[in-house]
Design a protein around this motif. Structure first.
Motif, short mmCIF file in Angstrom:
data_model
loop_
_atom_site.label_atom_id
_atom_site.label_comp_id
_atom_site.label_asym_id
_atom_site.label_seq_id
_atom_site.Cartn_x
_atom_site.Cartn_y
_atom_site.Cartn_z
N HIS A 109 15.85 43.96 30.30
CA HIS A 109 15.98 43.19 31.53
C HIS A 109 16.53 41.81 31.19
CE1 HIS A 109 12.11 40.89 31.01
NE2 HIS A 109 11.88 41.93 30.22
N ASP A 110 17.37 41.32 32.10
CA ASP A 110 18.02 40.03 31.90
C ASP A 110 17.10 38.91 32.40
OD1 ASP A 110 18.36 39.73 34.67
OD2 ASP A 110 20.54 39.63 34.57
N PRO A 111 17.51 37.65 32.30
CA PRO A 111 16.64 36.54 32.72
C PRO A 111 16.20 36.59 34.18
CG PRO A 111 18.39 35.71 31.34
CD PRO A 111 18.72 37.15 31.62
N ASP A 112 16.94 37.30 35.05
CA ASP A 112 16.56 37.42 36.45
C ASP A 112 15.86 38.75 36.74
OD1 ASP A 112 17.61 35.00 38.08
OD2 ASP A 112 19.21 35.48 36.67
N ASP A 113 15.55 39.50 35.70
CA ASP A 113 14.85 40.79 35.76
C ASP A 113 15.69 41.94 36.28
OD1 ASP A 113 12.56 42.17 34.96
OD2 ASP A 113 11.75 42.19 36.99
N TYR A 114 17.02 41.83 36.22
CA TYR A 114 17.85 43.00 36.48
C TYR A 114 17.71 43.93 35.28
CZ TYR A 114 20.16 40.44 40.24
OH TYR A 114 20.43 39.75 41.39
N TRP A 115 17.61 45.23 35.55
CA TRP A 115 17.45 46.21 34.48
C TRP A 115 18.82 46.73 34.04
CZ3 TRP A 115 12.78 49.93 34.24
CH2 TRP A 115 11.60 49.19 34.35
N LEU A 116 18.97 46.91 32.74
CA LEU A 116 20.19 47.41 32.13
C LEU A 116 19.82 48.59 31.23
CD1 LEU A 116 21.27 43.84 31.09
CD2 LEU A 116 22.14 45.09 33.06
#
Length: 122
Positions: A109-116
């Motif tokens: 997850h990125d700093p904004d909590d989007y999942w990859l």
């Protein structure tokens, strides 16, 4: 008729932090930027330098709070050439949020909590 993928947009609260994350975690590079003349927004496009598809990060001046991501079921998938090395990098970064060893994949997850999603190259 033909439609071709161009980019995917996600909104971020801290543009520099997000750019740094995507550069470090996935090796993406900035290819172009656009800023509103009044400073109300900034767009940054990232690429993997191979596919024509780009990731657009959008920063909005008047939206400093976290974005509501719902149940966070949407994601972007990345195919990596060295799964073990990426897994170690992401483990060291502390950004792995879900693993499915049986399926041979994991999510960061990125700093904004989007999942990859991270999957090995076949």
């Amino acid at each position: 008729m033909k439609a071709v993928f161009n980019h995917c947009n996600i909104n971020v609260t801290n543009l520099e932090k997000s750019i740094t994350f995507y550069q470090k975690a996935l090796g993406l590079t900035v290819v172009r930027e656009k800023e509103a003349s009044d400073g109300s927004f900034k767009l940054v496009y990232l690429t993997d330098c191979e596919a024509s598809f780009q990731l657009e990060l959008t920063w909005l001046k008047d939206h400093p709070q976290a974005y509501e991501l719902g149940e966070n079921e949407s994601h972007i998938c990345f195919v990596v050439d060295d799964y073990e090395a990426y897994h170690q990098l992401h483990q060291d970064m502390g950004c792995i949020c879900f693993e499915n060893e049986a399926m041979g994949l994991y999510f960061i997850h990125d700093p904004d909590d989007y999942w990859l999603e991270i999957v090995p190259q076949k």
